[in-house]
Design a protein around this motif. Structure first.
Motif, PDB file in Angstrom:
ATOM      1  N   LEU A   1       5.511  18.767  15.470  1.00 33.07           N
ATOM      2  CA  LEU A   1       5.396  19.009  16.774  1.00 33.07           C
ATOM      3  C   LEU A   1       4.142  18.720  17.478  1.00 33.07           C
ATOM      4  N   ASN A   2       3.151  19.034  16.732  1.00 35.62           N
ATOM      5  CA  ASN A   2       1.923  18.881  17.057  1.00 35.62           C
ATOM      6  C   ASN A   2       1.809  17.154  17.354  1.00 35.62           C
TER       7      ASN A   2
ATOM      8  N   GLU B   1       0.528   9.619   6.197  1.00 36.87           N
ATOM      9  CA  GLU B   1       1.164  10.798   5.149  1.00 36.87           C
ATOM     10  C   GLU B   1       1.019  12.149   5.844  1.00 36.87           C
ATOM     11  N   ASP B   2       0.310  12.345   6.958  1.00 37.90           N
ATOM     12  CA  ASP B   2       0.146  13.560   7.578  1.00 37.90           C
ATOM     13  C   ASP B   2       1.333  13.531   8.486  1.00 37.90           C
ATOM     14  N   ALA B   3       1.912  14.805   8.476  1.00 33.80           N
ATOM     15  CA  ALA B   3       3.132  15.230   9.226  1.00 33.80           C
ATOM     16  C   ALA B   3       2.817  14.893  10.694  1.00 33.80           C
ATOM     17  N   ALA B   4       1.815  15.078  11.298  1.00 31.73           N
ATOM     18  CA  ALA B   4       1.655  14.944  12.698  1.00 31.73           C
ATOM     19  C   ALA B   4       1.279  13.406  13.124  1.00 31.73           C
ATOM     20  N   LYS B   5       0.690  12.775  12.234  1.00 29.64           N
ATOM     21  CA  LYS B   5       0.663  11.371  12.344  1.00 29.64           C
ATOM     22  C   LYS B   5       2.008  10.748  12.457  1.00 29.64           C
TER      23      LYS B   5
ATOM     24  N   ALA C   1       4.845  11.837  13.106  1.00 25.68           N
ATOM     25  CA  ALA C   1       5.612  12.047  14.373  1.00 25.68           C
ATOM     26  C   ALA C   1       4.881  11.014  15.415  1.00 25.68           C
ATOM     27  N   LEU C   2       3.741  10.887  15.575  1.00 26.59           N
ATOM     28  CA  LEU C   2       3.109   9.855  16.341  1.00 26.59           C
ATOM     29  C   LEU C   2       3.610   8.408  15.821  1.00 26.59           C
ATOM     30  N   LEU C   3       3.728   8.250  14.913  1.00 28.29           N
ATOM     31  CA  LEU C   3       4.359   7.040  14.510  1.00 28.29           C
ATOM     32  C   LEU C   3       5.774   6.590  15.070  1.00 28.29           C
TER      33      LEU C   3
END
Length: 956
Positions: free
Chosen positions: A804-805, A760-764, A766-768
């Motif tokens: 981006l993080n 649900e987190d934006a950074a995670k 992008a990581l996915l």
């Protein structure tokens, strides 16, 4: 304070007879008792608790004086006590000396002759058995200075033939058995009255054995004494009103005054505290041991001396005296194994541990020297001790020192001492003038703008302060106050303030040293192994060592020792200036700053844990790996240290096998970044040095692959799991994938784990996406499209920096996405509004600096490749992601076209054709086939391959 708790109205069984008329009638202090009773009645208007306390003091003094075994009361590190002890020992020549010191420290006292005082006798236990585990390590120290009565007794007993020294205080094991913390199991060892001053570092967190601790435990009494004595702290009061007057007193007066002070502080101490209970048990313990020794040896008590603190000399327990009861049972010791040795001490360490005023022990040492010169008393010193000469032989009679004749009962010297007005010493102008000139000289050396006028001001101010405090002669404490007032202004220009300079000038912080012969085997082994350096490492201070292993190969062994010392000892003991030691790397030249003499205590305590550095290091690595708080990362760190410092792979393989069990028990991703870093380092080392990987690291890669695949979906959803931790898990999976798959792991497990992840987190998120690109389930074009959609959506654009993080952390598992990340960051700078961009920039910098410092070079390298190197080229520069892409011709290829193109290319490049034919397993001579063109048979047999090779060659 009521008479029910402190007065003699409710005496114990041991004091009931002392308050009766029979004893009083025959008492030496009858006249003093009558005077005190009349004074109490006049002061309080009638008999009350005050009269009971005052009469109880006289009873305690009378009882101690009448004891057949001579009790010699002392104060902790008091020159007056040491002077009276030296004088009495030469006078009486006792046959047995009973000393208040832990009985199990007796074998260490003979080693004092190899040391330079002050030193401390230490008992150390690293592993505890019978005490709470969080108390470990246990340490007990008993500091000894030359200006102390206990040292005079030890030196006399050890160097006088026929004299026996018996330590009668509780053992070090009983020190902790009777510790009040034992009644509160939840209290940690460091929570119980830690030392307040940094100078106690020489003693560490050790428990100090107080020999002659003499200080009021009744706060109101101490405050009253300090206020009316016009002094700042207790050490100054003792020096002014007890130390100086007792310096010239005879033996009887000294004993009676010390008995009186001890009894006063004893009766005015809190009556229901755990500390008082421990004090009484100590007295019972010591008198029980004394009677046991007297019964076993048949020694006449009149030929013995019992040296103890004045606080215990006036005890009121039933076991007091040689005729006391034997009702105290000494409990057995625990199974804890104690190690004993000597450690260096210092004046400031003693002050810090026992709560004395700064500089008081140094001033006492100076007072001791002056008293010896004035009285011409010859002190006892151990033969062979550093800085001393061998004492003259003592006259003996029939194999033992000559004893004096039976002494008459002591007269009442206490009454005269109490009625006598204080003796006012004449002003010693030469001494005070020398102090004033010296403090100005020391201040100028330390950056103060002091002058001759300041010396005059210090001189006059010292006299003025002494007069304000009713003293004819300024004391060292008056001089310190005057120096601070006249010299120290707004700031301290150097490392030391004026008060510290005065302490150094008046006595200095003398630091002791343990001799080589008294060091444990490990410490001596270290000095012997470092002997090729040709440095005096036992001396305090920093020594620079230069190691050139190319010209002197024997220094490699010294280098190994120094790196182990750096790992085991405190910071600063062995500090590398040039050279490093990492897995697979060894320096050929090294430079070290060594301060082993300064950190001698730490080196000695290492000797309590083993006989060699390698053994101690192995024990510490095992404790680190098998401890209750051990994680997979800490176990891998122990594996790395074992490989780095210890030869052989036995310990490293054992700890590596244990790392598998620890990793399997972890249920979070907290240690994933450290695990990834250390596994990569160990893999790189073993692949470079070893012919094959150790079995444990192969199993670790296999087990870690399955373990992190299982935890991955949960970590993506867990709010406590950071982006860096999840990225480290993916980094482990992708970097270990080839090794894990070769060992039998299934890639479908990773694909399922990624498919089941729904962050649900934006950074995670992008990581996915980056993980899916690595797995091939998401193309780069689709990833770019999603990033563009985020910027086009006004509802999501504020969250774009968080994406981006995640992309920045994605460079850990997928470093090939560096171009996409540079492109995404460039879009952010070009399209994000300032209200979103500017607050995000500090976060980006802090992320790259703290959590992704090793990823920044990837971004910088990729940006340097993409962006123009010259400023003029920036005007015509077109980003690669905006450059037009060449479109391939649409429509299906004509049948046979690929075969013909491939045949032509193969004919033009026969060497390449031979290489491709070898890879495909074709052995026939294709060039000999006629009339078909060269390569026709090969292209006809493998048309698809020919088409693919032709396309690749054509594109190239």
């Amino acid at each position: 304070m009521s008479a029910d708790t402190q007065g003699p109205a409710t005496p114990g069984p041991a004091t009931a007879d002392l308050t009766g008329g029979g004893v009083r009638g025959g008492s030496t202090f009858g006249a003093l008792r009558d005077q005190l009773q009349e004074a109490a009645a006049a002061f309080a208007g009638g008999p009350d608790a005050l009269a009971g306390i005052l009469l109880g003091l006289v009873d305690d003094v009378d009882r101690a004086v009448r004891e057949p075994l001579e009790i010699f009361p002392v104060c902790h590190h008091s020159p007056a006590s040491a002077l009276a002890m030296a004088r009495r020992l030469r006078e009486k020549q006792p046959k047995v000396v009973y000393l208040e010191l832990c009985e199990d420290m007796a074998p260490l006292l003979t080693e004092l002759r190899n040391c330079r005082l002050p030193v401390a006798v230490q008992a150390f236990a690293g592993d505890v058995d019978g005490f709470p585990a969080d108390w470990a390590p246990l340490s007990v120290v008993a500091p000894i200075t030359e200006a102390s009565a206990e040292y005079q007794a030890v030196a006399y007993a050890l160097d006088t033939p026929g004299v026996e020294l018996v330590l009668v205080d509780r053992s070090c094991d009983h020190v902790f058995q009777w510790d009040p913390r034992a009644d509160r199991p939840g209290q940690r060892a460091e929570d119980a009255e830690p030392p307040d001053r940094e100078e106690a570092a020489l003693h560490g967190e050790a428990v100090g054995v107080e020999i002659g601790d003499l200080r009021p435990r009744f706060a109101e009494l101490e405050e009253h004494l300090l206020r009316h004595g016009k002094v700042r702290h207790w050490s100054e009061w003792w020096h002014q009103y007890v130390e100086v007057p007792l310096g010239d007193s005879d033996h009887d007066a000294y004993r009676q005054v010390m008995f009186l002070i001890g009894s006063l502080f004893r009766r005015l101490a809190p009556g229901d505290g755990a500390r008082l209970r421990v004090d009484e048990d100590r007295e019972r313990y010591m008198w029980t041991r004394i009677r046991e020794h007297l019964a076993a040896t048949g020694t006449d008590p009149g030929e013995c001396v019992y040296v103890c603190g004045a606080f215990h000399a006036a005890g009121r327990v039933e076991e007091f005296g040689v005729a006391g009861t034997d009702t105290f049972t000494i409990s057995p010791r625990t199974a804890t194994t104690w190690q004993y040795g000597l450690i260096p001490s210092s004046h400031s360490a003693i002050e810090g541990q026992f709560g004395l005023a700064p500089g008081s022990v140094s001033i006492a040492a100076t007072q001791w020297t002056k008293s010896l010169r004035r009285t011409r008393v010859k002190p006892y010193r151990l033969a062979g001790q550093a800085g001393t000469r061998k004492p003259a032989a003592t006259k003996t009679v029939a194999g033992r020192p000559a004893a004096v004749a039976a002494e008459p009962a002591a007269a009442d010297r206490l009454s005269g001492f109490l009625r006598r007005p204080p003796v006012l010493d004449a002003l010693d102008e030469a001494e005070l003038l020398g102090w004033s000139v010296e403090i100005v000289r020391a201040a100028r050396r330390n950056g103060y703008l002091a002058s001759t006028a300041d010396a005059i001001a210090v001189f006059e101010t010292s006299i003025l302060l002494a007069g304000m405090r009713d003293r004819a002669k300024p004391t060292p404490y008056d001089f310190q106050d005057a120096a601070v007032t006249c010299i120290e202004k707004d700031s301290v220009p150097g490392r030391r303030d004026v008060r510290r300079l005065a302490e150094i000038m008046l006595g200095g912080d003398r630091i002791g040293q343990v001799g080589y012969e008294s060091l444990p085997p490990l410490a001596r082994d270290v000095y012997e192994r470092l002997a090729p350096l040709e440095l005096n490492l036992q001396q305090r201070g920093v020594r620079r060592a230069l190691l050139d292993m190319t010209s002197r190969p024997e220094l490699r062994a010294c280098s190994d020792v120094l790196w182990m010392l750096r790992r085991l000892m405190p910071h600063g003991a062995a500090r590398p200036i040039m050279g490093e030691r990492r897995l697979g790397e060894r320096s050929v030249q090294e430079s070290w700053d060594l301060a082993l003499g300064t950190h001698q205590r730490a080196l000695i305590e290492l000797g309590y844990q083993g006989v060699s550095l390698e053994q101690v290091l192995e024990q510490k690595l095992r404790a680190q790996a098998y401890g209750p708080q051990a994680t997979a990362a800490t176990v891998l760190a122990a594996v790395e240290d074992a490989t780095l410092y210890l030869s052989g792979r036995r310990l490293a393989d054992e700890l590596g096998g244990h790392a598998l069990k620890v990793l399997a028990a972890e249920r979070t991703a907290d240690g994933a970044p450290e695990v990834l870093r250390r596994v990569r380092t160990l893999l790189a080392y073993y692949r470079t040095v070893e012919p094959s990987l150790p079995p444990w690291i192969e199993e670790f890669a296999k087990a870690g692959y399955a373990h992190y695949c299982t935890l991955l979906p949960t970590a993506f959803r867990d709010e406590d799991a950071t982006v860096r931790q999840v990225a480290a898990m993916l980094g482990f999976l992708f970097s270990m994938e080839s090794l894990a798959l070769s060992l039998g792991c299934d890639r479908a497990q990773l694909e399922l784990a990624v498919a089941q992840s729904h962050p649900e987190d934006a950074a995670k998120t992008a990581l996915l996406w980056a993980a899916r690109v690595q797995l091939g389930t998401l193309s780069r074009a689709e990833l770019r499209a999603r990033c563009a959609a985020l910027l086009d959506n006004p509802l999501v654009v504020d969250a774009y920096p968080r994406y981006l993080n995640g992309f920045v952390h994605a460079l850990e598992p997928v470093p090939g996405l560096a171009d996409v990340v540079v492109e995404a960051v460039s879009h952010a700078f070009g399209r994000l509004p300032d209200t979103v961009l500017l607050p995000w920039l500090p976060r980006l910098i802090s992320t790259l600096r703290s959590g992704a410092a090793d990823l920044a070079p990837l971004l910088i390298r990729e940006a340097g490749r993409v962006f123009p190197a010259r400023l003029p080229a920036l005007d015509t520069w077109v980003p690669p992601w905006r450059a037009p892409r060449p479109e391939k011709a649409a429509g299906p290829a004509r049948p046979g076209s690929g075969v013909r193109r491939g045949a032509a290319l193969l004919t033009a490049y026969p060497a390449a054709c031979d290489a491709v034919a070898g890879l495909l397993g074709c052995d026939e001579d294709w060039a000999a086939a006629a009339p078909a063109p060269p390569g026709a048979a090969l292209t006809r047999r493998h048309p698809a391959t020919s088409t693919a090779v032709a396309a690749l060659l054509a594109d190239g």
